[in-house]
Design a protein around this motif. Structure first.
Motif, PDB file in Angstrom:
ATOM      1  N   SER A 107       0.819  -1.209   0.000  1.00 22.03           N
ATOM      2  CA  SER A 107       0.000   0.000   0.000  1.00 22.03           C
ATOM      3  C   SER A 107       0.851   1.256   0.000  1.00 22.03           C
ATOM      4  CB  SER A 107      -0.937   0.014   1.207  1.00 22.03           C
ATOM      5  OG  SER A 107      -0.216   0.058   2.411  1.00 22.03           O
ATOM      6  N   ALA A 108       2.125   1.139   0.404  1.00 25.02           N
ATOM      7  CA  ALA A 108       3.040   2.279   0.312  1.00 25.02           C
ATOM      8  C   ALA A 108       3.851   2.206  -0.972  1.00 25.02           C
ATOM      9  CB  ALA A 108       3.971   2.318   1.517  1.00 25.02           C
ATOM     10  N   ALA A 109       4.383   1.011  -1.276  1.00 24.30           N
ATOM     11  CA  ALA A 109       5.290   0.879  -2.413  1.00 24.30           C
ATOM     12  C   ALA A 109       4.607   1.169  -3.739  1.00 24.30           C
ATOM     13  CB  ALA A 109       5.897  -0.527  -2.431  1.00 24.30           C
ATOM     14  N   ASP A 110       3.315   0.873  -3.839  1.00 21.42           N
ATOM     15  CA  ASP A 110       2.610   1.053  -5.102  1.00 21.42           C
ATOM     16  C   ASP A 110       1.817   2.353  -5.152  1.00 21.42           C
ATOM     17  OD1 ASP A 110       3.588  -1.407  -5.813  1.00 21.42           O
ATOM     18  OD2 ASP A 110       1.791  -2.487  -5.198  1.00 21.42           O
ATOM     19  N   THR A 111       1.986   3.194  -4.141  1.00 23.98           N
ATOM     20  CA  THR A 111       1.145   4.378  -4.037  1.00 23.98           C
ATOM     21  C   THR A 111       1.821   5.623  -4.591  1.00 23.98           C
ATOM     22  OG1 THR A 111      -0.141   3.608  -2.150  1.00 23.98           O
ATOM     23  CG2 THR A 111       0.031   5.971  -2.428  1.00 23.98           C
ATOM     24  N   THR A 112       1.148   6.256  -5.511  1.00 23.25           N
ATOM     25  CA  THR A 112       1.455   7.628  -5.892  1.00 23.25           C
ATOM     26  C   THR A 112       0.138   8.381  -5.834  1.00 23.25           C
ATOM     27  OG1 THR A 112       1.110   7.180  -8.244  1.00 23.25           O
ATOM     28  CG2 THR A 112       3.362   6.974  -7.399  1.00 23.25           C
ATOM     29  N   GLY A 113       0.199   9.673  -5.887  1.00 23.22           N
ATOM     30  CA  GLY A 113      -1.017  10.468  -5.856  1.00 23.22           C
ATOM     31  C   GLY A 113      -0.933  11.573  -6.878  1.00 23.22           C
ATOM     32  N   LEU A 114      -1.990  12.314  -7.026  1.00 20.68           N
ATOM     33  CA  LEU A 114      -2.039  13.437  -7.954  1.00 20.68           C
ATOM     34  C   LEU A 114      -2.501  14.667  -7.193  1.00 20.68           C
ATOM     35  CD1 LEU A 114      -1.717  14.203 -10.978  1.00 20.68           C
ATOM     36  CD2 LEU A 114      -4.179  13.865 -11.201  1.00 20.68           C
ATOM     37  N   VAL A 115      -1.751  15.753  -7.314  1.00 21.46           N
ATOM     38  CA  VAL A 115      -2.096  16.978  -6.602  1.00 21.46           C
ATOM     39  C   VAL A 115      -3.341  17.599  -7.221  1.00 21.46           C
ATOM     40  CG1 VAL A 115      -1.355  19.315  -6.030  1.00 21.46           C
ATOM     41  CG2 VAL A 115       0.272  17.426  -5.892  1.00 21.46           C
ATOM     42  N   ALA A 116      -4.371  17.791  -6.388  1.00 23.87           N
ATOM     43  CA  ALA A 116      -5.589  18.443  -6.857  1.00 23.87           C
ATOM     44  C   ALA A 116      -5.493  19.952  -6.692  1.00 23.87           C
ATOM     45  CB  ALA A 116      -6.802  17.897  -6.104  1.00 23.87           C
ATOM     46  N   SER A 117      -4.912  20.407  -5.574  1.00 19.69           N
ATOM     47  CA  SER A 117      -4.773  21.844  -5.348  1.00 19.69           C
ATOM     48  C   SER A 117      -3.729  22.086  -4.278  1.00 19.69           C
ATOM     49  CB  SER A 117      -6.108  22.464  -4.914  1.00 19.69           C
ATOM     50  OG  SER A 117      -6.517  21.933  -3.665  1.00 19.69           O
ATOM     51  N   THR A 118      -3.150  23.277  -4.284  1.00 18.02           N
ATOM     52  CA  THR A 118      -2.192  23.675  -3.253  1.00 18.02           C
ATOM     53  C   THR A 118      -2.569  25.052  -2.737  1.00 18.02           C
ATOM     54  OG1 THR A 118      -0.699  24.693  -4.870  1.00 18.02           O
ATOM     55  CG2 THR A 118      -0.306  22.381  -4.320  1.00 18.02           C
ATOM     56  N   GLU A 119      -2.342  25.260  -1.461  1.00 12.97           N
ATOM     57  CA  GLU A 119      -2.587  26.570  -0.856  1.00 12.97           C
ATOM     58  C   GLU A 119      -1.621  26.731   0.308  1.00 12.97           C
ATOM     59  OE1 GLU A 119      -6.132  29.239   1.232  1.00 12.97           O
ATOM     60  OE2 GLU A 119      -6.604  27.339   0.265  1.00 12.97           O
TER      61      GLU A 119
ATOM     62  N   PRO B 133       9.049  22.386   5.489  1.00  9.33           N
ATOM     63  CA  PRO B 133       8.637  23.375   4.491  1.00  9.33           C
ATOM     64  C   PRO B 133       7.986  22.706   3.289  1.00  9.33           C
ATOM     65  CG  PRO B 133      10.948  22.902   4.222  1.00  9.33           C
ATOM     66  CD  PRO B 133      10.490  22.107   5.425  1.00  9.33           C
ATOM     67  N   ALA B 134       7.223  23.484   2.543  1.00  7.06           N
ATOM     68  CA  ALA B 134       6.669  22.989   1.288  1.00  7.06           C
ATOM     69  C   ALA B 134       7.765  23.017   0.224  1.00  7.06           C
ATOM     70  CB  ALA B 134       5.496  23.857   0.853  1.00  7.06           C
ATOM     71  N   PRO B 135       7.683  22.145  -0.777  1.00 11.69           N
ATOM     72  CA  PRO B 135       8.688  22.155  -1.844  1.00 11.69           C
ATOM     73  C   PRO B 135       8.717  23.489  -2.576  1.00 11.69           C
ATOM     74  CG  PRO B 135       7.378  20.155  -1.920  1.00 11.69           C
ATOM     75  CD  PRO B 135       6.710  21.067  -0.948  1.00 11.69           C
ATOM     76  N   ARG B 136       9.900  23.831  -3.084  1.00 11.29           N
ATOM     77  CA  ARG B 136      10.042  25.030  -3.903  1.00 11.29           C
ATOM     78  C   ARG B 136       9.857  24.670  -5.372  1.00 11.29           C
ATOM     79  NH1 ARG B 136      15.037  27.206  -4.238  1.00 11.29           N
ATOM     80  NH2 ARG B 136      16.081  25.258  -3.738  1.00 11.29           N
ATOM     81  N   GLY B 137       9.590  25.670  -6.179  1.00  8.41           N
ATOM     82  CA  GLY B 137       9.621  25.498  -7.616  1.00  8.41           C
ATOM     83  C   GLY B 137       8.354  24.923  -8.211  1.00  8.41           C
ATOM     84  N   PRO B 138       8.401  24.630  -9.515  1.00 11.96           N
ATOM     85  CA  PRO B 138       7.205  24.255 -10.276  1.00 11.96           C
ATOM     86  C   PRO B 138       6.665  22.868  -9.966  1.00 11.96           C
ATOM     87  CG  PRO B 138       9.166  24.125 -11.658  1.00 11.96           C
ATOM     88  CD  PRO B 138       9.594  24.763 -10.371  1.00 11.96           C
ATOM     89  N   ALA B 139       7.396  22.035  -9.233  1.00 10.76           N
ATOM     90  CA  ALA B 139       6.896  20.693  -8.935  1.00 10.76           C
ATOM     91  C   ALA B 139       5.738  20.724  -7.948  1.00 10.76           C
ATOM     92  CB  ALA B 139       8.020  19.815  -8.383  1.00 10.76           C
ATOM     93  N   PHE B 140       5.670  21.762  -7.111  1.00 10.31           N
ATOM     94  CA  PHE B 140       4.615  21.853  -6.102  1.00 10.31           C
ATOM     95  C   PHE B 140       3.455  22.643  -6.684  1.00 10.31           C
ATOM     96  CE2 PHE B 140       2.931  23.546  -1.941  1.00 10.31           C
ATOM     97  CZ  PHE B 140       2.504  22.317  -1.471  1.00 10.31           C
ATOM     98  N   ALA B 141       2.629  21.942  -7.478  1.00 13.98           N
ATOM     99  CA  ALA B 141       1.538  22.607  -8.185  1.00 13.98           C
ATOM    100  C   ALA B 141       0.475  21.578  -8.534  1.00 13.98           C
ATOM    101  CB  ALA B 141       2.052  23.287  -9.453  1.00 13.98           C
ATOM    102  N   ALA B 142      -0.720  22.065  -8.839  1.00 16.10           N
ATOM    103  CA  ALA B 142      -1.805  21.179  -9.255  1.00 16.10           C
ATOM    104  C   ALA B 142      -1.375  20.371 -10.475  1.00 16.10           C
ATOM    105  CB  ALA B 142      -3.049  21.999  -9.567  1.00 16.10           C
ATOM    106  N   GLY B 143      -1.712  19.083 -10.473  1.00 13.96           N
ATOM    107  CA  GLY B 143      -1.346  18.205 -11.572  1.00 13.96           C
ATOM    108  C   GLY B 143      -0.059  17.448 -11.355  1.00 13.96           C
TER     109      GLY B 143
END
Length: 212
Positions: A101-113, A164-174
């Protein structure tokens, strides 16, 4: 043929990477006031670093690794690296064999604030704990955050607070979210490479995050 960046460390027979972990470098200034109160101020943006040690079992391995470092150390490209010799997975899934359940898990960012991110399409059985590392990937960019708080298991949607939250374009919806073996784009830190001396020696180098 010209080197194409980013590049990964090559798999060199006889070169053994020591266990390593990402570390957050956070530069803080402290000042003691006349009233006896200590004030703190961050004087630089926190960045992730990684210190690598490599042990060599053959002279050929020493030479091959040194050639690789010399070919990329002065270039503008980055080196994608992850964890070496250790599992990097959520604390509640770290004991014994890898947990599916951890090894096969990825997710998709729906929104950040701010420091909060909503993610979807995760395994409902994934159990997260404070200080777990959470990786983000989008359009070739990589980011890494430290989990402060997460909504409980049982749902395919989660709300995470990162500090802290990640910097740069990786921390975004999608963005794609990774909970196991997240990776970063990193550069070899200036003057950090210490090559092996003598036969069957060891080399070391430091890497620093590139938030692109």
């Amino acid at each position: 043929m010209p080197t194409t960046y980013p590049v990964a460390f090559p798999d060199i027979a006889g070169a053994v990477m020591r266990p390593a972990r990402f570390r957050l470098s956070d530069t803080v200034s402290m000042l003691l006031t006349n009233s006896g109160v200590t004030s703190h101020a961050r004087v630089a943006t926190p960045v992730w670093t990684l210190s690598l040690g490599v042990d060599f079992e053959t002279v050929q391995a020493e030479e091959d690794f040194d050639r690789f470092i010399q070919s990329v150390r002065d270039a503008l490209g980055s080196v994608i690296v992850g964890q070496y010799g250790v599992f990097c997975r959520p604390r509640n899934h770290s004991s014994g064999m890898p947990n599916a359940s951890a090894a096969d898990t990825t997710g998709l960012v729906a929104s950040t604030e701010g420091l909060t991110v909503d993610i979807v399409d995760v395994d409902p059985n994934l159990s997260l704990a404070e200080a777990d590392l959470v990786g983000f990937e989008k359009d070739g960019a990589r980011g890494l955050g430290i989990l402060q708080e997460a909504s409980p298991p049982g749902s395919s949607s989660r709300t995470l607070t990162l500090r802290p939250a990640p910097r740069g374009p990786a921390f975004a919806a999608g963005a794609t979210v990774r909970f196991v073996d997240p990776k970063l784009k990193m550069r070899i830190a200036a003057a950090s490479y210490s090559p092996a001396t003598g036969y069957f020696g060891s080399a070391s180098l430091d890497l620093v995050e590139v938030a692109i």
